[in-house]
Design a protein around this motif. Structure first.
Motif, PDB file in Angstrom:
ATOM      1  N   SER A  50       1.050  -1.299  -0.058  1.00  0.00           N
ATOM      2  CA  SER A  50       0.053  -0.055   0.085  1.00  0.00           C
ATOM      3  C   SER A  50       0.920   1.211  -0.027  1.00  0.00           C
ATOM      4  N   LYS A  51       0.357   2.324   0.101  1.00  0.00           N
ATOM      5  CA  LYS A  51       1.244   3.739  -0.127  1.00  0.00           C
ATOM      6  C   LYS A  51       1.452   4.118   1.476  1.00  0.00           C
ATOM      7  N   TYR A  52       0.578   3.934   2.428  1.00  0.00           N
ATOM      8  CA  TYR A  52       0.851   4.343   3.886  1.00  0.00           C
ATOM      9  C   TYR A  52       1.101   3.171   4.786  1.00  0.00           C
ATOM     10  N   LEU A  53       2.256   2.991   5.340  1.00  0.00           N
ATOM     11  CA  LEU A  53       2.349   2.270   6.727  1.00  0.00           C
ATOM     12  C   LEU A  53       2.244   3.133   7.998  1.00  0.00           C
ATOM     13  N   VAL A  54       1.175   2.904   8.794  1.00  0.00           N
ATOM     14  CA  VAL A  54       1.058   3.734   9.782  1.00  0.00           C
ATOM     15  C   VAL A  54       1.412   3.100  11.086  1.00  0.00           C
ATOM     16  N   PHE A  55       2.224   3.863  11.782  1.00  0.00           N
ATOM     17  CA  PHE A  55       2.760   3.400  13.160  1.00  0.00           C
ATOM     18  C   PHE A  55       1.954   4.104  14.434  1.00  0.00           C
ATOM     19  N   ASP A  56       0.961   3.596  14.980  1.00  0.00           N
ATOM     20  CA  ASP A  56       0.292   4.232  16.043  1.00  0.00           C
ATOM     21  C   ASP A  56       1.138   3.922  17.332  1.00  0.00           C
ATOM     22  N   PHE A  57       1.678   5.200  17.868  1.00  0.00           N
ATOM     23  CA  PHE A  57       2.286   5.289  18.916  1.00  0.00           C
ATOM     24  C   PHE A  57       1.677   5.762  20.117  1.00  0.00           C
ATOM     25  N   SER A  58       0.285   5.652  20.194  1.00  0.00           N
ATOM     26  CA  SER A  58      -0.526   6.324  21.236  1.00  0.00           C
ATOM     27  C   SER A  58      -0.446   5.465  22.676  1.00  0.00           C
ATOM     28  N   GLU A  59      -0.116   4.448  22.346  1.00  0.00           N
ATOM     29  CA  GLU A  59       0.331   3.413  23.747  1.00  0.00           C
ATOM     30  C   GLU A  59       1.893   3.235  23.748  1.00  0.00           C
ATOM     31  N   LEU A  60       2.724   3.740  23.004  1.00  0.00           N
ATOM     32  CA  LEU A  60       4.244   3.406  23.236  1.00  0.00           C
ATOM     33  C   LEU A  60       4.538   4.503  24.523  1.00  0.00           C
ATOM     34  N   ILE A  86       4.117   6.656   8.387  1.00  0.00           N
ATOM     35  CA  ILE A  86       3.427   7.645   9.089  1.00  0.00           C
ATOM     36  C   ILE A  86       3.385   7.384  10.552  1.00  0.00           C
ATOM     37  N   VAL A  87       3.852   8.236  11.456  1.00  0.00           N
ATOM     38  CA  VAL A  87       3.662   8.109  12.879  1.00  0.00           C
ATOM     39  C   VAL A  87       2.440   9.086  13.429  1.00  0.00           C
ATOM     40  N   VAL A  88       1.654   8.290  14.273  1.00  0.00           N
ATOM     41  CA  VAL A  88       0.580   9.049  14.825  1.00  0.00           C
ATOM     42  C   VAL A  88       0.603   8.773  16.211  1.00  0.00           C
ATOM     43  N   GLY A  89      -0.283   9.589  16.873  1.00  0.00           N
ATOM     44  CA  GLY A  89      -0.422   9.478  18.459  1.00  0.00           C
ATOM     45  C   GLY A  89       0.829   9.491  19.192  1.00  0.00           C
ATOM     46  N   ALA A  90       1.702   9.966  19.170  1.00  0.00           N
ATOM     47  CA  ALA A  90       3.127   9.855  20.047  1.00  0.00           C
ATOM     48  C   ALA A  90       2.697  10.536  21.068  1.00  0.00           C
ATOM     49  N   ALA A  91       3.107  10.023  22.379  1.00  0.00           N
ATOM     50  CA  ALA A  91       2.890  10.572  23.599  1.00  0.00           C
ATOM     51  C   ALA A  91       3.957  11.941  23.618  1.00  0.00           C
ATOM     52  N   GLU A  92       3.708  12.732  24.422  1.00  0.00           N
ATOM     53  CA  GLU A  92       4.874  14.113  24.537  1.00  0.00           C
ATOM     54  C   GLU A  92       6.281  13.611  24.437  1.00  0.00           C
ATOM     55  N   HIS A  93       6.438  12.752  25.439  1.00  0.00           N
ATOM     56  CA  HIS A  93       7.984  12.545  25.834  1.00  0.00           C
ATOM     57  C   HIS A  93       8.562  11.850  24.537  1.00  0.00           C
ATOM     58  N   LYS A 111      -1.309  13.924  15.111  1.00  0.00           N
ATOM     59  CA  LYS A 111      -1.741  13.641  16.583  1.00  0.00           C
ATOM     60  C   LYS A 111      -2.397  12.282  16.673  1.00  0.00           C
ATOM     61  N   THR A 112      -3.293  12.212  15.788  1.00  0.00           N
ATOM     62  CA  THR A 112      -4.470  11.000  15.814  1.00  0.00           C
ATOM     63  C   THR A 112      -4.526  10.249  14.270  1.00  0.00           C
ATOM     64  N   ILE A 113      -5.089   9.268  14.342  1.00  0.00           N
ATOM     65  CA  ILE A 113      -5.417   8.375  13.142  1.00  0.00           C
ATOM     66  C   ILE A 113      -6.352   9.191  12.206  1.00  0.00           C
ATOM     67  N   GLU A 114      -7.305   9.789  12.960  1.00  0.00           N
ATOM     68  CA  GLU A 114      -8.315  10.751  12.100  1.00  0.00           C
ATOM     69  C   GLU A 114      -7.540  11.880  11.587  1.00  0.00           C
ATOM     70  N   GLU A 115      -6.770  12.524  12.152  1.00  0.00           N
ATOM     71  CA  GLU A 115      -6.121  13.718  11.595  1.00  0.00           C
ATOM     72  C   GLU A 115      -5.363  13.266  10.122  1.00  0.00           C
ATOM     73  N   PHE A 116      -4.767  12.082  10.313  1.00  0.00           N
ATOM     74  CA  PHE A 116      -4.100  11.500   9.318  1.00  0.00           C
ATOM     75  C   PHE A 116      -5.086  11.315   8.198  1.00  0.00           C
ATOM     76  N   ARG A 117      -6.122  10.560   8.436  1.00  0.00           N
ATOM     77  CA  ARG A 117      -7.296  10.144   7.453  1.00  0.00           C
ATOM     78  C   ARG A 117      -7.742  11.522   6.671  1.00  0.00           C
TER      79      ARG A 117
END
Length: 121
Positions: A50-60, A86-93, A111-117
């Motif tokens: 696919s075109k985009y591989l999204v890494f969701d770091f919201s719980e990293l 694409i990186v989404v949802g990374a915690a501040e640190h 910041k979010t998957i929705e923002e990326f969409r």
């Protein structure tokens, strides 16, 4: 001396209707965590079509230099094939670490998957 146990969970979702795959991480992407997920991520990056591989770091919770180095490797391999990590949802640190080392200047982040969409339309 106590053995160090990896503290990472990874979930790969099937490609969605918008043509991207989301990989969610929970825990710590350090040496031990990378040892757990590296083989699967290498295979995913190799077979990804696919075109985009999204890494969701919201719980990293944590990423160290080995995790960052591996992100760069995945990014490079995808870019060579005209695909994007694409990186989404990374915690501040985590976000701060990625920003300081310059990773966010070479790859898109949201910041979010929705923002990326929303950015796709």
């Amino acid at each position: 001396m106590q053995d160090y146990n990896a503290s990472i969970e990874m979930k790969v979702q099937e490609p969605d209707k918008d043509g991207f795959t989301i990989v969610s991480f929970k825990g710590e992407l350090d040496k031990a965590g990378l040892d757990v997920v590296k083989e699967e991520l290498n295979k995913l990056a190799e077979e990804f079509d696919s075109k985009y591989l999204v890494f969701d770091f919201s719980e990293l919770n944590f990423i160290n230099s080995e995790g960052i180095g591996f992100l760069m490797t995945i990014h490079y391999r995808l870019t060579k094939r005209e695909k994007e990590l694409i990186v989404v949802g990374a915690a501040e640190h985590v976000y701060d670490v990625l920003k300081v080392i310059g990773l966010l200047s070479v790859m898109k982040h949201f910041k979010t998957i929705e923002e990326f969409r929303a950015s796709l339309s």
